[in-house]
Design an enzyme around this catalytic site. Structure first.
Site, short mmCIF file in Angstrom:
data_model
loop_
_atom_site.label_atom_id
_atom_site.label_comp_id
_atom_site.label_asym_id
_atom_site.label_seq_id
_atom_site.Cartn_x
_atom_site.Cartn_y
_atom_site.Cartn_z
N TRP A 164 -30.93 -25.11 -18.32
CA TRP A 164 -30.26 -23.82 -18.58
C TRP A 164 -29.77 -23.19 -17.28
CZ3 TRP A 164 -29.28 -23.05 -23.52
CH2 TRP A 164 -30.15 -23.54 -24.49
N ARG A 221 -38.26 -39.58 -9.45
CA ARG A 221 -39.21 -38.52 -9.82
C ARG A 221 -39.20 -38.35 -11.33
NH1 ARG A 221 -35.13 -36.11 -6.73
NH2 ARG A 221 -33.54 -35.24 -8.09
N ASP A 275 -29.92 -40.05 -15.70
CA ASP A 275 -29.47 -39.26 -14.56
C ASP A 275 -28.21 -39.86 -13.93
OD1 ASP A 275 -29.49 -37.26 -12.70
OD2 ASP A 275 -31.11 -38.10 -11.49
N ARG A 307 -28.06 -24.51 -15.05
CA ARG A 307 -26.75 -25.03 -14.64
C ARG A 307 -25.67 -24.00 -14.97
NH1 ARG A 307 -26.49 -31.47 -14.92
NH2 ARG A 307 -28.56 -31.80 -14.06
N GLU A 351 -45.15 -47.52 -17.11
CA GLU A 351 -44.58 -48.18 -15.93
C GLU A 351 -43.25 -47.49 -15.63
OE1 GLU A 351 -45.82 -50.63 -14.04
OE2 GLU A 351 -47.65 -50.62 -15.23
N ARG A 367 -17.50 -32.74 -13.95
CA ARG A 367 -18.82 -33.26 -14.34
C ARG A 367 -18.90 -33.57 -15.84
NH1 ARG A 367 -23.03 -32.61 -11.04
NH2 ARG A 367 -24.42 -32.21 -12.79
N SER A 371 -39.40 -35.28 -12.97
CA SER A 371 -38.65 -34.08 -13.38
C SER A 371 -39.15 -33.43 -14.66
CB SER A 371 -37.16 -34.42 -13.53
OG SER A 371 -36.62 -34.80 -12.29
N HIS A 431 -20.62 -36.53 -18.37
CA HIS A 431 -21.50 -36.35 -19.54
C HIS A 431 -20.89 -37.04 -20.77
CE1 HIS A 431 -24.07 -33.85 -17.21
NE2 HIS A 431 -23.26 -32.80 -17.16
N LEU A 445 -35.69 -48.41 -35.70
CA LEU A 445 -35.90 -47.76 -34.39
C LEU A 445 -36.14 -46.27 -34.55
CD1 LEU A 445 -35.56 -47.81 -31.21
CD2 LEU A 445 -33.17 -47.22 -31.64
C1 FPP Z 1 -28.10 -36.01 -15.86
O1 FPP Z 1 -26.93 -36.16 -15.10
C2 FPP Z 1 -27.82 -35.91 -17.27
C3 FPP Z 1 -28.01 -34.79 -18.04
C4 FPP Z 1 -28.52 -33.52 -17.51
C5 FPP Z 1 -27.75 -34.77 -19.47
C6 FPP Z 1 -27.74 -36.07 -20.20
C7 FPP Z 1 -26.88 -35.90 -21.40
C8 FPP Z 1 -26.11 -36.83 -21.97
C9 FPP Z 1 -26.08 -38.23 -21.53
C10 FPP Z 1 -25.19 -36.47 -23.10
C11 FPP Z 1 -25.80 -35.84 -24.30
C12 FPP Z 1 -26.99 -36.51 -24.86
C13 FPP Z 1 -27.11 -37.12 -26.08
C14 FPP Z 1 -28.44 -37.63 -26.55
C15 FPP Z 1 -25.96 -37.34 -26.96
P1 FPP Z 1 -26.64 -35.09 -13.97
O2 FPP Z 1 -25.62 -34.15 -14.49
O3 FPP Z 1 -27.90 -34.47 -13.50
O4 FPP Z 1 -26.02 -36.01 -12.86
P2 FPP Z 1 -26.07 -35.77 -11.28
O5 FPP Z 1 -27.52 -35.86 -10.89
O6 FPP Z 1 -25.25 -36.91 -10.75
O7 FPP Z 1 -25.48 -34.44 -11.03
#
Ligand code: FPP
Length: 241
Positions: free
Chosen positions: A61, A186, A12, A63, A199, A25, A188, A29, A123
């Site tokens: 979805w 949380r 997150d 978003r 844990e 944003r 989620s 990512h 892994l």
């Molecule tokens: C949460 O940050 C993150 C996500 C919803 C997506 C996580 C995805 C990646 C790290 C990239 C793709 C994944 C792989 C496995 C290659 P947020 O956008 O909710 O951040 P915020 O809470 O600060 O808005």
């Protein structure tokens, strides 16, 4: 030094990471993908057996369409760029989540990653994509009901082991440690069933900043915990026993 067998991570804070820098944003990512690579490498080096990453939830979805597209694009980018290396490193890739509504190109890539790495015994990298804990349980219930209808199983015989064996995570051990970055505390709708005795470690850092040091910090916190699994402290069920 006790290392958890299975670590699950809610990655997150990508959006906030970018917003704090005045960037879109998507930039967060993108940096998040680099943090994913480092986390996979670190997990392998530290002898963790299973690493589950929450890449896209069934709620994501909702978003903005552009962000959804960007996240899909990044997953494709990650698999196309890193699959050969993951395979070489003996990583087995497995995907959990509802595949029904996925576009054919994404589905094909995820399947390719699973097929190519099927026999690897290093892994295990589990990518939770279009995943929701409630949806996982509901789909398992549906499949069990179908078996009852077919006469393969009696409703009164259904136990936890049947649910376990029917979830997307069938055959995987439950997570020992669940990490969430960005300070939010949380679950989620992640691994709801599977995290019953995990844990939880909540780290303040945002996902793009999650590096080897942050990973080791989470493991250190985990090692100080006393896992009791419903029993009392001195019943020979301390961490790792
Ligand atoms: C949460 O940050 C993150 C996500 C919803 C997506 C996580 C995805 C990646 C790290 C990239 C793709 C994944 C792989 C496995 C290659 P947020 O956008 O909710 O951040 P915020 O809470 O600060 O808005």
């Amino acid at each position: 030094m006790i290392t958890p067998q299975h670590v699950a991570i809610i990655m997150d804070g990508n959006g906030r990471w970018a917003e704090r820098r005045g960037q879109a944003r998507t930039a967060g990512h993108r940096r998040g993908v680099e943090a994913v690579r480092e986390a996979v490498r670190t997990a392998g080096e530290l002898g963790i057996g299973y690493l589950t990453l929450f890449a896209f939830s069934s709620e994501n979805w909702r978003r903005p369409q552009q962000e959804v597209n960007d996240l899909m694009g990044l997953l494709k980018f990650f698999i196309r760029r890193d699959l050969a290396e993951l395979h070489q490193e003996n990583v087995r890739v497995r995907v959990i989540g509802d595949r029904v509504s996925l576009k054919p190109d994404i589905l094909a890539l995820l399947t390719e990653a699973e097929e190519l790495t099927r026999n690897n015994d290093g892994l295990q990298l589990i990518i939770a994509f279009n995943y929701g804990g409630r949806n996982d349980i509901a789909r398992a219930a549906q499949r069990l009901a179908e078996r009852v209808v077919r006469g393969e199983l009696r409703a009164e015989d259904i136990g936890e082991q049947h649910v376990n064996a029917t979830l997307d995570t069938a055959g995987l051990p439950d997570p020992d440690l669940l990490i969430r970055t960005s300070g939010e505390q949380r679950i989620s709708n992640f691994l709801l069933w599977q995290a019953a005795y995990a844990e939880f470690v909540f780290l303040p850092c945002l996902w793009p900043d999650f590096d080897r040091r942050a990973f080791e910090e989470a493991l250190e916190i985990y090692r100080c915990r006393n896992r009791r699994f419903g029993k009392v402290a001195n019943q020979d069920v301390a961490l790792g026993s």
